[in-house]
Design an enzyme around this catalytic site. Structure first.
Site, PDB file in Angstrom:
ATOM      1  N   LYS A  43     -11.603  -3.890  -3.749  1.00  0.00           N
ATOM      2  CA  LYS A  43     -12.598  -2.833  -3.936  1.00  0.00           C
ATOM      3  C   LYS A  43     -11.943  -1.485  -4.185  1.00  0.00           C
ATOM      4  CE  LYS A  43     -13.132  -3.166   1.076  1.00  0.00           C
ATOM      5  NZ  LYS A  43     -13.712  -4.114   1.967  1.00  0.00           N
ATOM      6  N   LYS A  54      -4.827  -9.692  -6.368  1.00  0.00           N
ATOM      7  CA  LYS A  54      -6.080  -9.866  -5.623  1.00  0.00           C
ATOM      8  C   LYS A  54      -7.187  -8.933  -6.138  1.00  0.00           C
ATOM      9  CE  LYS A  54      -6.861  -7.783  -1.546  1.00  0.00           C
ATOM     10  NZ  LYS A  54      -6.948  -7.403  -0.140  1.00  0.00           N
ATOM     11  N   LYS A  61       0.815  -1.225   0.000  1.00  0.00           N
ATOM     12  CA  LYS A  61       0.000   0.000   0.000  1.00  0.00           C
ATOM     13  C   LYS A  61       0.840   1.262   0.000  1.00  0.00           C
ATOM     14  CE  LYS A  61      -4.398  -1.610   1.780  1.00  0.00           C
ATOM     15  NZ  LYS A  61      -5.452  -1.486   2.771  1.00  0.00           N
TER      16      LYS A  61
HETATM   17  P1  TYM Z   1     -11.006  -6.330   4.057  1.00  0.00           P
HETATM   18  O1  TYM Z   1     -12.049  -5.339   4.397  1.00  0.00           O
HETATM   19  O2  TYM Z   1      -9.958  -5.943   3.081  1.00  0.00           O
HETATM   20  O3  TYM Z   1     -11.682  -7.653   3.525  1.00  0.00           O
HETATM   21  C1  TYM Z   1     -12.677  -8.326   4.275  1.00  0.00           C
HETATM   22  C2  TYM Z   1     -12.511  -9.816   4.100  1.00  0.00           C
HETATM   23  O4  TYM Z   1     -12.591 -10.155   2.718  1.00  0.00           O
HETATM   24  C3  TYM Z   1     -11.442 -10.928   2.357  1.00  0.00           C
HETATM   25  N1  TYM Z   1     -11.088 -10.581   0.970  1.00  0.00           N
HETATM   26  C4  TYM Z   1     -10.865 -11.498   0.011  1.00  0.00           C
HETATM   27  N2  TYM Z   1     -10.905 -12.836   0.032  1.00  0.00           N
HETATM   28  C5  TYM Z   1     -10.641 -13.482  -1.136  1.00  0.00           C
HETATM   29  N3  TYM Z   1     -10.344 -12.848  -2.292  1.00  0.00           N
HETATM   30  C6  TYM Z   1     -10.290 -11.505  -2.340  1.00  0.00           C
HETATM   31  N4  TYM Z   1     -10.019 -10.890  -3.485  1.00  0.00           N
HETATM   32  C7  TYM Z   1     -10.564 -10.758  -1.161  1.00  0.00           C
HETATM   33  N5  TYM Z   1     -10.608  -9.437  -0.866  1.00  0.00           N
HETATM   34  C8  TYM Z   1     -10.921  -9.354   0.448  1.00  0.00           C
HETATM   35  C9  TYM Z   1     -10.356 -10.496   3.328  1.00  0.00           C
HETATM   36  O5  TYM Z   1      -9.367 -11.496   3.456  1.00  0.00           O
HETATM   37  C10 TYM Z   1     -11.143 -10.319   4.607  1.00  0.00           C
HETATM   38  O6  TYM Z   1     -11.320 -11.562   5.253  1.00  0.00           O
HETATM   39  N6  TYM Z   1      -7.881  -6.237   7.959  1.00  0.00           N
HETATM   40  C11 TYM Z   1      -9.132  -6.741   7.477  1.00  0.00           C
HETATM   41  C12 TYM Z   1     -10.319  -6.360   8.327  1.00  0.00           C
HETATM   42  C13 TYM Z   1     -10.166  -6.695   9.776  1.00  0.00           C
HETATM   43  C14 TYM Z   1     -10.243  -7.968  10.351  1.00  0.00           C
HETATM   44  C15 TYM Z   1     -10.094  -7.766  11.750  1.00  0.00           C
HETATM   45  C16 TYM Z   1     -10.427  -9.260   9.838  1.00  0.00           C
HETATM   46  C17 TYM Z   1      -9.972  -5.787  10.772  1.00  0.00           C
HETATM   47  N7  TYM Z   1      -9.938  -6.443  11.955  1.00  0.00           N
HETATM   48  C18 TYM Z   1     -10.096  -8.838  12.626  1.00  0.00           C
HETATM   49  C19 TYM Z   1     -10.432 -10.323  10.736  1.00  0.00           C
HETATM   50  C20 TYM Z   1     -10.269 -10.105  12.111  1.00  0.00           C
HETATM   51  C21 TYM Z   1      -9.371  -6.218   6.071  1.00  0.00           C
HETATM   52  O7  TYM Z   1      -8.836  -5.228   5.676  1.00  0.00           O
HETATM   53  O8  TYM Z   1     -10.311  -6.893   5.376  1.00  0.00           O
END
Ligand code: TYM
Length: 339
Positions: free
Chosen positions: A205, A202, A118
């Site tokens: 969004k 990946k 990032k």
């Molecule tokens: P975030 O908001 O980027 O994504 C949410 C969840 O979606 C999964 N994900 C994907 N899985 C497969 N293929 C993809 N292209 C893809 N894009 C997103 C992510 O792996 C995630 O599970 N840091 C985290 C949010 C978070 C969190 C937590 C998760 C904050 N605190 C505690 C678990 C536990 C995040 O940015 O997810």
């Protein structure tokens, strides 16, 4: 109203309301969140404290947080079984996040690949926010506050989860057992859905290219158009081979998730088909899979009071659970209490 069963294990997971949810979020995480509700005590959060690690438009963030709560309920998160709340409504997250900062090291945070990705384009450290660097510690706090056993996430979060485990173990060793050391759960398929424009990357969004991702709210026509443009390769054969045929393999993975079939079954179904028809079939499978969610979402956005009630009651219960851990932590680190 959710009542947790003390004999069941605890699941926590979070999703950022920093952009509309993609089918990567759906197949990589949300689908697993729904599937685990019967077996576990589930706690799910819209992590807005994480979202502001990059600049957000306030009105958009507010609106999106509400709509995404609605879409999670529409996708099958059952407010009778699982907690669904907004992270900033439970102040224990920020508090434990700060405390855990004091038990984390610059070196380990510097090694986080998501942070490196990032910030790769940043011209200097002066344009990189401290929150973005520190974000995995807040994520550790989210997880550890609830004595979480299992964390269902996509593969991209694996390194962050490892850090949460390290911090938990370090704290437990420094004092005495305080946190459960959590395990990751990555599902059998969908743990990494890739971009339709660059299938080595990946699906995200926040991608600048709108054709790279499918949103859960995309209309059928948009979905068809995006799949039609999906990058494939110069051969004509349809088979699963992530290394040599990343585009086709990604489409097979998406199809297998949308149809709830194995990748082998999906590959067999299309072995004699051409790319054009295959892409159309993937598009139709996704459209069909998202339709009931989109219909339910259209109803729920009109029921603001109901969605707010779910968020409020969940935040109250989550606060109660989180403060049990936070009080323990405060005692262990030596904070004075008047109690
Ligand atoms: P975030 O908001 O980027 O994504 C949410 C969840 O979606 C999964 N994900 C994907 N899985 C497969 N293929 C993809 N292209 C893809 N894009 C997103 C992510 O792996 C995630 O599970 N840091 C985290 C949010 C978070 C969190 C937590 C998760 C904050 N605190 C505690 C678990 C536990 C995040 O940015 O997810």
């Amino acid at each position: 109203m959710v009542q947790f069963d003390k004999d069941k294990k605890i699941i926590f997971s979070g999703i950022q309301p920093s952009g509309e949810f993609t089918i990567g979020n759906y197949y990589g995480a949300i689908k697993n969140w729904v599937a685990t509700q019967e077996e576990y005590n589930c706690i799910y959060s819209l992590v807005d404290l994480h979202a502001i690690t990059v600049l957000q438009d306030p009105a958009t963030l507010r609106k999106r947080t509400f709509e995404e709560a609605a879409i999670l309920i529409a996708a099958g998160i059952d407010p009778e079984k699982a907690l669904l709340f907004v992270q900033s409504h439970v102040s224990a997250h920020a508090e434990l996040g700060w405390i855990l900062n004091c038990y984390s090291y610059m070196g380990e945070l510097s090694r986080m690949t998501q942070f490196k990705d990032k910030t790769a384009k940043a011209s200097s450290n002066d344009s990189i926010r401290v929150g973005l660097f520190d974000y995995p510690v807040l994520m550790a706090a989210d997880i550890l506050l609830y004595q979480t056993d299992v964390v269902p996430v996509g593969i991209d979060q694996k390194q962050h989860l490892e850090l949460a485990r390290d911090i938990a173990q370090r704290f437990n060793q420094q004092y005495s057992p305080t946190f459960v050391v959590p395990e990751g759960y990555f599902g059998t398929s969908g743990a990494k859905i890739n971009s339709l424009a660059n299938p080595e990357k990946k699906m995200s969004k926040s991608d600048e290219n709108e054709n790279a991702f499918i949103l859960m709210k995309d209309t059928p026509d948009r979905i068809r158009n995006k799949f039609k443009r999906a990058v494939t390769d110069s051969e004509t054969e349809i088979r699963y081979d992530r290394e040599n045929k990343p585009g086709i393999s990604n489409l097979l993975e998406i199809y297998s998730c949308a149809k709830r079939v194995s990748i082998e079954e999906a590959a067999k179904e299309f072995e004699n088909e051409n790319y054009g028809n295959f892409k159309l079939a993937v598009a139709e499978a996704v459209i069909e899979d998202l339709k009931p969610i989109q219909d339910k979402f259209a109803e729920l956005v009109k029921e603001k009071e109901y969605v707010n009630k779910v968020l409020k009651e969940s935040a109250d219960y989550a606060s109660y659970l989180a403060n049990k851990t936070l009080d323990k932590v405060k005692r262990k680190v030596g904070f004075y209490s008047t109690k």
